[in-house]
Scaffold this motif. Structure first.
Motif, PDB file in Angstrom:
ATOM      1  N   ARG A  10      30.249   7.338  10.581  1.00  0.00           N
ATOM      2  CA  ARG A  10      29.811   6.426   9.513  1.00  0.00           C
ATOM      3  C   ARG A  10      29.299   5.112  10.066  1.00  0.00           C
ATOM      4  O   ARG A  10      29.844   4.563  11.008  1.00  0.00           O
ATOM      5  CB  ARG A  10      30.975   6.133   8.551  1.00  0.00           C
ATOM      6  N   ARG A  11      28.239   4.661   9.488  1.00  0.00           N
ATOM      7  CA  ARG A  11      27.746   3.312   9.781  1.00  0.00           C
ATOM      8  C   ARG A  11      27.100   2.795   8.513  1.00  0.00           C
ATOM      9  O   ARG A  11      26.815   3.575   7.593  1.00  0.00           O
ATOM     10  CB  ARG A  11      26.792   3.318  10.975  1.00  0.00           C
ATOM     11  N   SER A  12      26.883   1.503   8.460  1.00  0.00           N
ATOM     12  CA  SER A  12      26.265   0.940   7.260  1.00  0.00           C
ATOM     13  C   SER A  12      24.814   1.405   7.175  1.00  0.00           C
ATOM     14  O   SER A  12      24.100   1.420   8.178  1.00  0.00           O
ATOM     15  CB  SER A  12      26.330  -0.587   7.296  1.00  0.00           C
ATOM     16  N   ARG A  14      21.155   0.814   5.459  1.00  0.00           N
ATOM     17  CA  ARG A  14      20.383  -0.269   4.835  1.00  0.00           C
ATOM     18  C   ARG A  14      18.952   0.154   4.522  1.00  0.00           C
ATOM     19  O   ARG A  14      18.098  -0.688   4.255  1.00  0.00           O
ATOM     20  CB  ARG A  14      20.414  -1.509   5.733  1.00  0.00           C
ATOM     21  N   VAL A  93      26.125  -8.190  15.793  1.00  0.00           N
ATOM     22  CA  VAL A  93      25.590  -7.098  14.962  1.00  0.00           C
ATOM     23  C   VAL A  93      24.229  -7.488  14.385  1.00  0.00           C
ATOM     24  O   VAL A  93      23.343  -6.641  14.237  1.00  0.00           O
ATOM     25  CB  VAL A  93      26.607  -6.646  13.880  1.00  0.00           C
ATOM     26  N   PHE A 122      19.366  -3.656  -0.550  1.00  0.00           N
ATOM     27  CA  PHE A 122      18.596  -2.752   0.289  1.00  0.00           C
ATOM     28  C   PHE A 122      17.904  -1.652  -0.530  1.00  0.00           C
ATOM     29  O   PHE A 122      17.690  -0.549  -0.040  1.00  0.00           O
ATOM     30  CB  PHE A 122      19.480  -2.188   1.418  1.00  0.00           C
ATOM     31  N   VAL A 165      26.338   0.634   2.127  1.00  0.00           N
ATOM     32  CA  VAL A 165      26.660  -0.617   2.816  1.00  0.00           C
ATOM     33  C   VAL A 165      27.459  -1.472   1.835  1.00  0.00           C
ATOM     34  O   VAL A 165      27.073  -1.630   0.668  1.00  0.00           O
ATOM     35  CB  VAL A 165      25.411  -1.365   3.332  1.00  0.00           C
ATOM     36  N   ILE A 166      28.592  -1.925   2.303  1.00  0.00           N
ATOM     37  CA  ILE A 166      29.370  -2.887   1.522  1.00  0.00           C
ATOM     38  C   ILE A 166      28.525  -4.147   1.528  1.00  0.00           C
ATOM     39  O   ILE A 166      28.043  -4.569   2.583  1.00  0.00           O
ATOM     40  CB  ILE A 166      30.754  -3.127   2.167  1.00  0.00           C
ATOM     41  N   ASN A 167      28.290  -4.736   0.369  1.00  0.00           N
ATOM     42  CA  ASN A 167      27.207  -5.710   0.281  1.00  0.00           C
ATOM     43  C   ASN A 167      27.623  -6.950  -0.510  1.00  0.00           C
ATOM     44  O   ASN A 167      27.389  -7.057  -1.708  1.00  0.00           O
ATOM     45  CB  ASN A 167      25.999  -4.999  -0.372  1.00  0.00           C
ATOM     46  N   SER A 168      28.201  -7.881   0.242  1.00  0.00           N
ATOM     47  CA  SER A 168      28.619  -9.140  -0.379  1.00  0.00           C
ATOM     48  C   SER A 168      27.426  -9.912  -0.940  1.00  0.00           C
ATOM     49  O   SER A 168      27.555 -10.639  -1.929  1.00  0.00           O
ATOM     50  CB  SER A 168      29.318  -9.988   0.682  1.00  0.00           C
ATOM     51  N   GLN A 169      26.268  -9.750  -0.299  1.00  0.00           N
ATOM     52  CA  GLN A 169      25.063 -10.435  -0.789  1.00  0.00           C
ATOM     53  C   GLN A 169      24.737 -10.006  -2.227  1.00  0.00           C
ATOM     54  O   GLN A 169      24.191 -10.788  -2.991  1.00  0.00           O
ATOM     55  CB  GLN A 169      23.859 -10.071   0.075  1.00  0.00           C
ATOM     56  N   SER A 209      27.489  -0.344  15.390  1.00  0.00           N
ATOM     57  CA  SER A 209      28.058  -1.662  15.708  1.00  0.00           C
ATOM     58  C   SER A 209      29.251  -1.501  16.656  1.00  0.00           C
ATOM     59  O   SER A 209      29.895  -0.454  16.690  1.00  0.00           O
ATOM     60  CB  SER A 209      28.482  -2.355  14.415  1.00  0.00           C
ATOM     61  N   ARG A 211      32.974  -2.237  18.453  1.00  0.00           N
ATOM     62  CA  ARG A 211      34.358  -2.485  18.042  1.00  0.00           C
ATOM     63  C   ARG A 211      35.170  -2.955  19.234  1.00  0.00           C
ATOM     64  O   ARG A 211      34.901  -2.543  20.365  1.00  0.00           O
ATOM     65  CB  ARG A 211      35.011  -1.220  17.477  1.00  0.00           C
TER      66      ARG A 211
END
Ligand SMILES: Cc1cc2nc3c(=O)[nH]c(=O)nc-3n(C[C@H](O)[C@H](O)[C@H](O)COP(=O)(O)O)c2cc1C
Length: 225
Positions: A10-12, A14, A93, A122, A165-169, A209, A211
């Motif tokens: 898994r990766r984000s 976009r 990142v 996105f 993608v977890i997206n605070s924006q 990313s 770790r």
């Protein structure tokens, strides 16, 4: 898929295909995520799954207000700016993503475009707005519980071929999200998760990313081995 394949793969995501996600599949993914543990099994979370014209209005409102300089109105404390090792990882990142996208350091327009993509979630076909019950607002445990379920959610989605993608924006302008998605006042908006079918030709989707290692992150106490 094996657990390790999901967690390590898994990766984000976009960049998304212009292809709808069936409601039944989102329900299946949410059903898996809802197995996440919570404090005293309180399950304080709720999910507002947004798509279509409503999501487009959220994107538009988010971008317009941001460009107009309306301050961040997220419904949680963000704390001090990242510094030191945290800032280094944040920049790390970002550098990986910009390199993948071919956005140079001095490419102001390219950088601005990337930021606006984030405010548009996105261009994902689905956004899952995660909220929790305002009755427990002020407890740090509720956002912790939301983090647990969101981690389960992105992994469950990945196991079904979906990217997130977890997206605070996406919830930076929370009043827009609240109004358009019809989120009642008894809910606190914690985050949103953009979701859709990954576009494998989108360069940033290939970014893995970094770790910290187990040795860097963990201290073992009281062991004999
Ligand atoms: C609470 C939270 C908020 C995030 N907000 C954003 C965001 O606004 N925009 C974005 O591009 N990525 C966002 N991310 C994704 C992180 O940048 C990403 O998870 C991290 O860089 C690790 O990369 P990975 O998910 O590919 O493993 C967020 C992640 C978390 C957990």
């Amino acid at each position: 898929m094996e657990f390790d394949d999901v967690v390590l793969g898994r990766r984000s995501i976009r960049g998304y295909l212009d292809k709808p996600v069936p409601q039944a599949l989102i329900r299946e993914v949410l059903g898996l995520a809802l197995r996440a543990p919570t404090s005293y099994n309180t399950q304080p979370w709720n999910f507002f799954v947004v798509s279509g014209a409503v999501l487009d209005r959220i994107r538009r409102g988010n971008v317009e207000r941001t460009l107009a300089g309306v301050p961040d109105s997220r419904e949680f404390r963000t704390g001090p700016d990242y510094a030191g090792a945290h800032r280094e990882r944040q920049i790390g990142v970002a550098k990986q993503l910009f390199a993948a996208m071919g956005i140079a350091r001095d490419d102001k327009a390219g950088r601005q475009d990337w930021v606006l993509r984030g405010f548009r979630q996105f261009d994902a076909p689905v956004s899952i707005v995660v909220t929790y019950d305002r009755a427990i607002y002020g407890s740090d445990v509720a956002p912790f519980d939301c983090g647990g379920v969101v981690n389960a959610l992105v992994n469950a989605a990945w196991s079904r071929g979906l990217g997130c993608v977890i997206n605070s924006q996406g919830i930076m302008q929370s009043p827009v999200v609240r109004a358009e998605a019809g989120i009642p006042d008894d809910q606190v908006i914690q985050t949103c998760v953009a979701m859709g079918w990954p576009d494998d030709s989108f360069p940033a989707n290939a970014v893995v990313s970094h770790r910290r290692s187990v040795d860097q992150a963990a201290v073992f106490v009281g062991f004999d081995d």
